[in-house]
Scaffold this motif. Structure first.
Motif, mmCIF file in Angstrom:
data_model
loop_
_atom_site.group_PDB
_atom_site.id
_atom_site.type_symbol
_atom_site.label_atom_id
_atom_site.label_comp_id
_atom_site.label_asym_id
_atom_site.label_seq_id
_atom_site.Cartn_x
_atom_site.Cartn_y
_atom_site.Cartn_z
ATOM 1 N N ASN A 105 13.864 5.053 1.599
ATOM 2 C CA ASN A 105 15.121 4.348 1.347
ATOM 3 C C ASN A 105 15.846 4.854 0.110
ATOM 4 O O ASN A 105 17.079 4.766 0.041
ATOM 5 C CB ASN A 105 14.846 2.844 1.214
ATOM 6 N N LEU A 106 15.120 5.376 -0.870
ATOM 7 C CA LEU A 106 15.759 5.870 -2.089
ATOM 8 C C LEU A 106 16.125 7.350 -2.001
ATOM 9 O O LEU A 106 17.186 7.774 -2.494
ATOM 10 C CB LEU A 106 14.840 5.649 -3.292
ATOM 11 N N PHE A 107 15.246 8.146 -1.375
ATOM 12 C CA PHE A 107 15.435 9.609 -1.395
ATOM 13 C C PHE A 107 15.459 10.242 -0.006
ATOM 14 O O PHE A 107 15.523 11.469 0.104
ATOM 15 C CB PHE A 107 14.304 10.264 -2.215
ATOM 16 N N SER A 108 15.411 9.411 1.054
ATOM 17 C CA SER A 108 15.443 9.906 2.440
ATOM 18 C C SER A 108 14.291 10.856 2.760
ATOM 19 O O SER A 108 14.430 11.788 3.556
ATOM 20 C CB SER A 108 16.786 10.598 2.734
ATOM 21 N N ILE A 109 13.132 10.628 2.122
ATOM 22 C CA ILE A 109 11.945 11.439 2.408
ATOM 23 C C ILE A 109 11.238 10.847 3.624
ATOM 24 O O ILE A 109 10.968 9.646 3.678
ATOM 25 C CB ILE A 109 10.986 11.461 1.195
ATOM 26 N N ASP A 110 10.950 11.688 4.572
ATOM 27 C CA ASP A 110 10.301 11.242 5.809
ATOM 28 C C ASP A 110 8.962 10.575 5.492
ATOM 29 O O ASP A 110 8.100 11.180 4.860
ATOM 30 C CB ASP A 110 10.071 12.453 6.713
ATOM 31 N N PRO A 111 8.748 9.319 5.928
ATOM 32 C CA PRO A 111 7.492 8.626 5.617
ATOM 33 C C PRO A 111 6.262 9.305 6.210
ATOM 34 O O PRO A 111 5.158 9.140 5.695
ATOM 35 C CB PRO A 111 7.695 7.226 6.215
ATOM 36 N N ALA A 112 6.434 10.052 7.295
ATOM 37 C CA ALA A 112 5.298 10.769 7.876
ATOM 38 C C ALA A 112 4.714 11.766 6.880
ATOM 39 O O ALA A 112 3.491 11.937 6.793
ATOM 40 C CB ALA A 112 5.733 11.504 9.149
ATOM 41 N N TRP A 113 5.597 12.425 6.110
ATOM 42 C CA TRP A 113 5.124 13.407 5.126
ATOM 43 C C TRP A 113 4.694 12.743 3.829
ATOM 44 O O TRP A 113 3.674 13.114 3.237
ATOM 45 C CB TRP A 113 6.218 14.442 4.855
ATOM 46 N N SER A 114 5.457 11.766 3.358
ATOM 47 C CA SER A 114 5.101 11.126 2.088
ATOM 48 C C SER A 114 3.784 10.378 2.194
ATOM 49 O O SER A 114 3.024 10.297 1.219
ATOM 50 C CB SER A 114 6.223 10.184 1.630
ATOM 51 N N ASN A 115 3.473 9.842 3.368
ATOM 52 C CA ASN A 115 2.197 9.148 3.557
ATOM 53 C C ASN A 115 1.026 10.104 3.326
ATOM 54 O O ASN A 115 0.040 9.745 2.677
ATOM 55 C CB ASN A 115 2.127 8.554 4.961
ATOM 56 N N GLY A 125 0.789 -1.226 0.000
ATOM 57 C CA GLY A 125 0.000 0.000 0.000
ATOM 58 C C GLY A 125 0.816 1.268 0.000
ATOM 59 O O GLY A 125 2.010 1.284 -0.346
ATOM 60 N N VAL A 126 0.182 2.357 0.416
ATOM 61 C CA VAL A 126 0.832 3.674 0.419
ATOM 62 C C VAL A 126 1.988 3.718 1.407
ATOM 63 O O VAL A 126 3.019 4.340 1.146
ATOM 64 C CB VAL A 126 -0.201 4.771 0.732
ATOM 65 N N THR A 127 1.840 3.055 2.560
ATOM 66 C CA THR A 127 2.950 3.043 3.511
ATOM 67 C C THR A 127 4.161 2.314 2.928
ATOM 68 O O THR A 127 5.303 2.661 3.230
ATOM 69 C CB THR A 127 2.531 2.372 4.836
ATOM 70 N N GLY A 128 3.911 1.328 2.069
ATOM 71 C CA GLY A 128 5.009 0.668 1.376
ATOM 72 C C GLY A 128 5.715 1.611 0.420
ATOM 73 O O GLY A 128 6.961 1.620 0.324
ATOM 74 N N LEU A 129 4.940 2.432 -0.294
ATOM 75 C CA LEU A 129 5.543 3.450 -1.160
ATOM 76 C C LEU A 129 6.331 4.460 -0.338
ATOM 77 O O LEU A 129 7.407 4.920 -0.758
ATOM 78 C CB LEU A 129 4.448 4.168 -1.958
ATOM 79 N N ALA A 130 5.794 4.818 0.835
ATOM 80 C CA ALA A 130 6.504 5.751 1.712
ATOM 81 C C ALA A 130 7.864 5.190 2.131
ATOM 82 O O ALA A 130 8.860 5.924 2.214
ATOM 83 C CB ALA A 130 5.650 6.063 2.940
#
Length: 287
Positions: free
Chosen positions: A47-57, A37-42
């Motif tokens: 891991n690829l771009f060091s984007i915080d999953p809290a924001w990408s979610n 799901g979306v959390t998997g994309l986060a």
């Protein structure tokens, strides 16, 4: 349309989001395990771009909210917003504020098992109280309304696609442990969705149904329902007994039936959730 939001539902959705976030950060993210799901994309973006999953979610879910809001009832949509934003909030908390050191790289099986327990447990609580965390659930609702696709299959395909895509930062070993975690998580969701009060439903076909019914009431203190029945071969009228007992009463019930009518025909089925007198509240409290 009038909203019917319940404080209890909201509190449990928040609790489920906290448990989910704790598992995702401490067992998936820190041990490089994927998720659907979306959390998997986060996790992929982290891991690829060091984007915080809290924001990408949140960012990934916003277009899904606009696309899918009309497919939700208003209560469901509000609960979905609460579930999604609270998940991002707790992801931030467990990654930057309240941190733990659960590095289990040398025991990925243990990491996968705990990831499944926490993520599945959190999601199970959220689903049980009417919420979602957005993502594949919204996609599934849209495709179901538009194309008639089964929601469960759409969610499975969506989650599986994200997990396969995670191969961009995982090796085959981590991918296999991820699948273990996903399986455990799905079992946890089932357990919580089915409820804590499980039992056995028993149907009894006997010539001595009245005697058996009286014995069940007297010995087990369980109610019995009499159903009018007719034998398909003998064409004889009879009473079919139906009762629900707890798991530890099944053996006593079998012995009771055998003592009264050894020739009785009995079926026993799993009951995944039981509520009401004798199971979730005491009889004495209602009198």
């Amino acid at each position: 349309m009038k909203l019917n939001l319940k404080t209890k539902d909201i509190l449990f959705i928040l609790l489920g989001a906290a448990i989910y976030a704790f598992g995702l950060i401490n067992f998936n993210l820190k041990n490089q395990l994927a998720e659907g799901g979306v959390t998997g994309l986060a996790l992929i973006f982290y891991n690829l771009f060091s984007i915080d999953p809290a924001w990408s979610n949140i960012v990934l879910n916003i277009p899904l909210f606009f696309a899918g809001w009309k497919f939700f009832r208003r209560n469901e949509f509000i609960y979905t917003l609460i579930g999604t934003f609270s998940l991002s909030f707790f992801l931030f908390i467990f990654q930057h504020v309240i941190t733990f050191n659960f590095l289990l790289n040398r025991d990925l099986l243990l990491a996968a098992l705990f990831a499944g327990v926490f993520i599945g447990g959190g999601l199970g609580i959220i689903f049980r109280y009417g919420g979602t965390t957005g993502g594949s659930d919204i996609v599934a609702r849209i495709t179901h309304k538009k194309f008639g696709w089964a929601m469960s299959k759409t969610m499975l395909v969506t989650d599986a696609s994200v997990i396969v895509l995670s191969i961009v930062y995982l090796d085959y070993r981590q991918m296999m442990y991820t699948l273990v975690g996903v399986f455990v998580g799905s079992r946890m969701i089932d357990v919580i969705q089915k409820g804590a009060y499980a039992g056995k439903a028993v149907m009894i076909f006997s010539k001595k149904s009245d005697e058996i019914a009286r014995s069940i009431i007297a010995s087990l203190d369980r109610s019995v329902t009499l159903i009018d029945g007719k034998g398909g071969y003998t064409r004889r009228e009879m009473n079919v007994l139906y009762c629900v007992v707890s798991m530890n009463e099944v053996f006593r019930l079998k012995n009771l039936i055998q003592e009264i009518d050894p020739d009785a025909f009995v079926t026993v089925n799993d009951v995944h959730e039981v509520f009401g007198e004798g199971f979730t509240y005491d009889k004495a409290k209602t009198e």
